[in-house]
Design an enzyme around this catalytic site. Structure first.
Site, PDB file in Angstrom:
ATOM      1  N   SER A  32      14.965  -8.660 -27.976  1.00 31.16           N
ATOM      2  CA  SER A  32      15.665  -9.905 -28.309  1.00 31.16           C
ATOM      3  C   SER A  32      16.838  -9.621 -29.258  1.00 31.16           C
ATOM      4  CB  SER A  32      14.710 -10.901 -28.971  1.00 31.16           C
ATOM      5  OG  SER A  32      13.689 -11.258 -28.082  1.00 31.16           O
ATOM      6  N   LYS A  47      12.606 -15.603 -42.376  1.00 29.37           N
ATOM      7  CA  LYS A  47      13.345 -14.932 -41.301  1.00 29.37           C
ATOM      8  C   LYS A  47      14.450 -15.836 -40.781  1.00 29.37           C
ATOM      9  CE  LYS A  47      11.820 -11.935 -37.574  1.00 29.37           C
ATOM     10  NZ  LYS A  47      10.705 -11.478 -36.759  1.00 29.37           N
ATOM     11  N   HIS A  74       9.270  -9.931 -22.388  1.00 29.18           N
ATOM     12  CA  HIS A  74       8.158 -10.816 -22.774  1.00 29.18           C
ATOM     13  C   HIS A  74       7.491 -11.392 -21.519  1.00 29.18           C
ATOM     14  CE1 HIS A  74      10.817 -11.619 -26.513  1.00 29.18           C
ATOM     15  NE2 HIS A  74       9.776 -10.955 -26.961  1.00 29.18           N
ATOM     16  N   ARG A 124       6.810  -0.997 -26.420  1.00 32.00           N
ATOM     17  CA  ARG A 124       7.927  -0.454 -25.641  1.00 32.00           C
ATOM     18  C   ARG A 124       8.152   1.017 -25.931  1.00 32.00           C
ATOM     19  NH1 ARG A 124      11.690  -5.072 -27.974  1.00 32.00           N
ATOM     20  NH2 ARG A 124      10.161  -4.662 -29.592  1.00 32.00           N
TER      21      ARG A 124
HETATM   22  P1  ADP Z   1       8.406 -10.113 -33.265  1.00 34.05           P
HETATM   23  O1  ADP Z   1       9.457 -10.802 -34.058  1.00 34.05           O
HETATM   24  O2  ADP Z   1       7.006 -10.459 -33.616  1.00 34.05           O
HETATM   25  O3  ADP Z   1       8.615  -8.627 -33.057  1.00 34.05           O
HETATM   26  P2  ADP Z   1       9.291 -10.469 -30.549  1.00 34.05           P
HETATM   27  O4  ADP Z   1       9.597 -11.780 -29.970  1.00 34.05           O
HETATM   28  O5  ADP Z   1      10.421  -9.534 -30.752  1.00 34.05           O
HETATM   29  O6  ADP Z   1       8.525 -10.795 -31.847  1.00 34.05           O
HETATM   30  O7  ADP Z   1       8.183  -9.736 -29.692  1.00 34.05           O
HETATM   31  C1  ADP Z   1       6.885 -10.236 -29.527  1.00 34.05           C
HETATM   32  C2  ADP Z   1       6.024  -9.160 -28.933  1.00 34.05           C
HETATM   33  O8  ADP Z   1       6.546  -8.802 -27.657  1.00 34.05           O
HETATM   34  C3  ADP Z   1       5.962  -7.871 -29.728  1.00 34.05           C
HETATM   35  O9  ADP Z   1       4.667  -7.314 -29.566  1.00 34.05           O
HETATM   36  C4  ADP Z   1       6.989  -6.986 -29.046  1.00 34.05           C
HETATM   37  O10 ADP Z   1       6.686  -5.621 -29.211  1.00 34.05           O
HETATM   38  C5  ADP Z   1       6.819  -7.422 -27.619  1.00 34.05           C
HETATM   39  N1  ADP Z   1       8.014  -7.203 -26.818  1.00 34.05           N
HETATM   40  C6  ADP Z   1       9.274  -7.586 -27.083  1.00 34.05           C
HETATM   41  N2  ADP Z   1      10.125  -7.182 -26.108  1.00 34.05           N
HETATM   42  C7  ADP Z   1       9.366  -6.536 -25.206  1.00 34.05           C
HETATM   43  C8  ADP Z   1       9.651  -5.848 -23.973  1.00 34.05           C
HETATM   44  N3  ADP Z   1      10.887  -5.728 -23.505  1.00 34.05           N
HETATM   45  N4  ADP Z   1       8.615  -5.301 -23.321  1.00 34.05           N
HETATM   46  C9  ADP Z   1       7.365  -5.377 -23.823  1.00 34.05           C
HETATM   47  N5  ADP Z   1       7.021  -5.986 -24.963  1.00 34.05           N
HETATM   48  C10 ADP Z   1       8.012  -6.552 -25.650  1.00 34.05           C
END
Ligand code: ADP
Length: 163
Positions: free
Chosen positions: A130, A43, A19, A92
């Site tokens: 995450s 969620k 992120h 990703r």
């Molecule tokens: P959600 O629950 O909306 O998927 P996340 O917190 O998992 O939320 O992710 C928010 C955004 O960040 C999403 O667009 C996800 O694809 C992106 N994201 C999460 N991890 C990474 C990473 N390692 N590299 C790039 N983008 C990421």
């Protein structure tokens, strides 16, 4: 893009180096990045909304044009209220692509004036999720390669609380 604002929504449960990499790229391209921490009542999160917001604020404090807030209601409504015409999502892999295309198409139907922008992380962060970080923490593994030190501590606390 003059006075451009972009909203980066997500669960951030917890915020990871992936992120952070996306935010650092967006902060160079846009005047302001609003990191919007979602709280979907359907969620289940490991960290509370306040914890997720606070950790993201700590990790992103070094960027003067990034703010972190809680996201309430529909994303497109939130973006408009924040004078943002752009939504940022990270890609990703191909799983993300298919999910994100659907998400972007639905948001475009809801609000055609809001444009979704996709960014990819640097290779070293592309495998971080995450969900996997939480899984490793649950199993007492080392999460420090994936998240900041304060995030790791808070997550470990949350795991103990939940066990
Ligand atoms: P959600 O629950 O909306 O998927 P996340 O917190 O998992 O939320 O992710 C928010 C955004 O960040 C999403 O667009 C996800 O694809 C992106 N994201 C999460 N991890 C990474 C990473 N390692 N590299 C790039 N983008 C990421």
């Amino acid at each position: 893009m003059s006075n451009s604002r972009i909203v980066y929504p997500g669960s951030f449960d917890p915020i990871t180096f992936g992120h952070q990499d996306i935010v650092s790229r967006a902060a160079k391209l846009f005047d302001h990045v609003v990191v919007a921490v979602a709280n979907n009542s359907r969620k289940k999160y490991l960290l509370s909304l306040d914890e997720r917001v606070e950790l993201a604020q700590q990790e992103l404090g070094k960027f003067s044009n990034v703010s972190v807030v809680a996201l309430h209601g529909l994303l497109v409504d939130f973006a408009k209220k924040n004078n943002a015409l752009f939504v940022l999502r990270g890609l990703r892999n191909t799983v993300d692509v298919s999910q994100e295309l659907q998400f972007a198409a639905m948001n475009r139907k809801l609000s055609p004036e809001i444009e979704t922008i996709f960014m990819t992380p640097s290779e070293e962060f592309g495998a971080i999720s995450s969900t996997l970080v939480r899984e490793i923490a649950y199993n007492d593994g080392n999460i420090e390669p994936f998240v900041g030190k304060k995030v790791a501590l808070k997550l470990e606390e949350a795991v103990v609380r939940g066990k």
